[in-house]
Motif scaffolding. Sequence first.
Motif, PDB file in Angstrom:
ATOM      1  N   ASP A   1       0.868  -1.177   0.000  1.00  0.00           N
ATOM      2  CA  ASP A   1       0.000   0.000   0.000  1.00  0.00           C
ATOM      3  C   ASP A   1       0.905   1.228   0.000  1.00  0.00           C
ATOM      4  O   ASP A   1       1.616   1.472   0.971  1.00  0.00           O
ATOM      5  CB  ASP A   1      -0.903  -0.006   1.235  1.00  0.00           C
ATOM      6  CG  ASP A   1      -1.820   1.196   1.298  1.00  0.00           C
ATOM      7  OD1 ASP A   1      -1.857   1.988   0.326  1.00  0.00           O
ATOM      8  OD2 ASP A   1      -2.508   1.346   2.322  1.00  0.00           O
ATOM      9  N   PHE A   2       0.889   1.971  -1.074  1.00  0.00           N
ATOM     10  CA  PHE A   2       1.726   3.170  -1.182  1.00  0.00           C
ATOM     11  C   PHE A   2       1.098   4.367  -0.469  1.00  0.00           C
ATOM     12  O   PHE A   2       1.683   5.435  -0.426  1.00  0.00           O
ATOM     13  CB  PHE A   2       1.997   3.503  -2.650  1.00  0.00           C
ATOM     14  CG  PHE A   2       2.817   2.453  -3.351  1.00  0.00           C
ATOM     15  CD1 PHE A   2       4.166   2.316  -3.080  1.00  0.00           C
ATOM     16  CD2 PHE A   2       2.230   1.598  -4.271  1.00  0.00           C
ATOM     17  CE1 PHE A   2       4.926   1.352  -3.724  1.00  0.00           C
ATOM     18  CE2 PHE A   2       2.977   0.632  -4.913  1.00  0.00           C
ATOM     19  CZ  PHE A   2       4.330   0.505  -4.637  1.00  0.00           C
ATOM     20  N   ARG A   3      -0.093   4.176   0.076  1.00  0.00           N
ATOM     21  CA  ARG A   3      -0.803   5.201   0.838  1.00  0.00           C
ATOM     22  C   ARG A   3      -0.999   6.490   0.036  1.00  0.00           C
ATOM     23  O   ARG A   3      -0.436   7.534   0.338  1.00  0.00           O
ATOM     24  CB  ARG A   3      -0.103   5.474   2.168  1.00  0.00           C
ATOM     25  CG  ARG A   3      -0.075   4.266   3.082  1.00  0.00           C
ATOM     26  CD  ARG A   3       0.531   4.528   4.447  1.00  0.00           C
ATOM     27  NE  ARG A   3       1.708   5.352   4.509  1.00  0.00           N
ATOM     28  CZ  ARG A   3       2.962   4.939   4.368  1.00  0.00           C
ATOM     29  NH1 ARG A   3       3.214   3.666   4.139  1.00  0.00           N
ATOM     30  NH2 ARG A   3       3.970   5.774   4.481  1.00  0.00           N
ATOM     31  N   PHE A   4      -1.846   6.363  -0.970  1.00  0.00           N
ATOM     32  CA  PHE A   4      -2.205   7.544  -1.757  1.00  0.00           C
ATOM     33  C   PHE A   4      -2.848   8.550  -0.817  1.00  0.00           C
ATOM     34  O   PHE A   4      -3.724   8.194  -0.023  1.00  0.00           O
ATOM     35  CB  PHE A   4      -3.163   7.161  -2.894  1.00  0.00           C
ATOM     36  CG  PHE A   4      -3.427   8.271  -3.855  1.00  0.00           C
ATOM     37  CD1 PHE A   4      -2.429   8.747  -4.688  1.00  0.00           C
ATOM     38  CD2 PHE A   4      -4.685   8.839  -3.944  1.00  0.00           C
ATOM     39  CE1 PHE A   4      -2.675   9.772  -5.589  1.00  0.00           C
ATOM     40  CE2 PHE A   4      -4.946   9.857  -4.840  1.00  0.00           C
ATOM     41  CZ  PHE A   4      -3.931  10.324  -5.663  1.00  0.00           C
ATOM     42  N   PRO A   5      -2.428   9.808  -0.860  1.00  0.00           N
ATOM     43  CA  PRO A   5      -2.916  10.805   0.104  1.00  0.00           C
ATOM     44  C   PRO A   5      -4.434  10.974   0.081  1.00  0.00           C
ATOM     45  O   PRO A   5      -5.022  11.201  -0.973  1.00  0.00           O
ATOM     46  CB  PRO A   5      -2.224  12.096  -0.335  1.00  0.00           C
ATOM     47  CG  PRO A   5      -1.125  11.687  -1.241  1.00  0.00           C
ATOM     48  CD  PRO A   5      -1.494  10.366  -1.826  1.00  0.00           C
ATOM     49  N   GLN A   6      -5.029  10.860   1.245  1.00  0.00           N
ATOM     50  CA  GLN A   6      -6.483  10.979   1.369  1.00  0.00           C
ATOM     51  C   GLN A   6      -6.980  12.339   0.895  1.00  0.00           C
ATOM     52  O   GLN A   6      -8.047  12.451   0.317  1.00  0.00           O
ATOM     53  CB  GLN A   6      -6.912  10.736   2.821  1.00  0.00           C
ATOM     54  CG  GLN A   6      -8.404  10.649   3.006  1.00  0.00           C
ATOM     55  CD  GLN A   6      -9.049   9.509   2.234  1.00  0.00           C
ATOM     56  OE1 GLN A   6      -8.457   8.461   2.015  1.00  0.00           O
ATOM     57  NE2 GLN A   6     -10.280   9.726   1.794  1.00  0.00           N
TER      58      GLN A   6
END
Length: 187
Positions: free
Chosen positions: A58-63
């Motif tokens: 999970d590259f953690r796309f900005p919320q």
Amino acid sequence: MAFSVPSLMVLVMIFSSPISSFSCDLPQSLDVGKQETLTMLGQMGKISLLSCLKDRTDFRFPQEMVEASRVHKAQALSVLHEMLQQIFSLFHTEASSAVWSTTFLEQLLSGLHRQLEDLETCLLQEMGEEESVLGMKDPTLALRRYFQRIHLYLQEKKNSNCAWEVVRGEIRRRFLFIHVLTGKLRK
């Protein structure tokens, strides 16, 4: 009541100019470029993503990017430009050249470059009109961190074929976000 020719010309100019303070319309070529890039990313796949399940992350796309509907037009253009620039930089590396077909890679980079050029004029125009809005909070900072995580992931995985396949899938999903964002900008 008859209007004189000069009066009609003034009316045409008034009603054909943008009503809002945003005077930039996104070029239609951007839509074509997005679709071509998405198609190209789909064709670039060399191995099955199923064989790379252990490499998924999970590259953690900005919320805050997902909630882009609350972002001003100049900020949204800035986000769009930053995303395209980061994707271009990601695939414009020696490591990606070793993994992907030169033909596909050149076509992908050429398409991304055209999209960036199409967008830059609009971005510069909007930034000039909304400098104070951009000064509030730079939405591209979180985006840069997201792409930095992708770069670090590729380094950790030693730019393996599976790592690049995972990244290719991630970037394809981001193009769906780009599609939604450009749709909001056209409203």
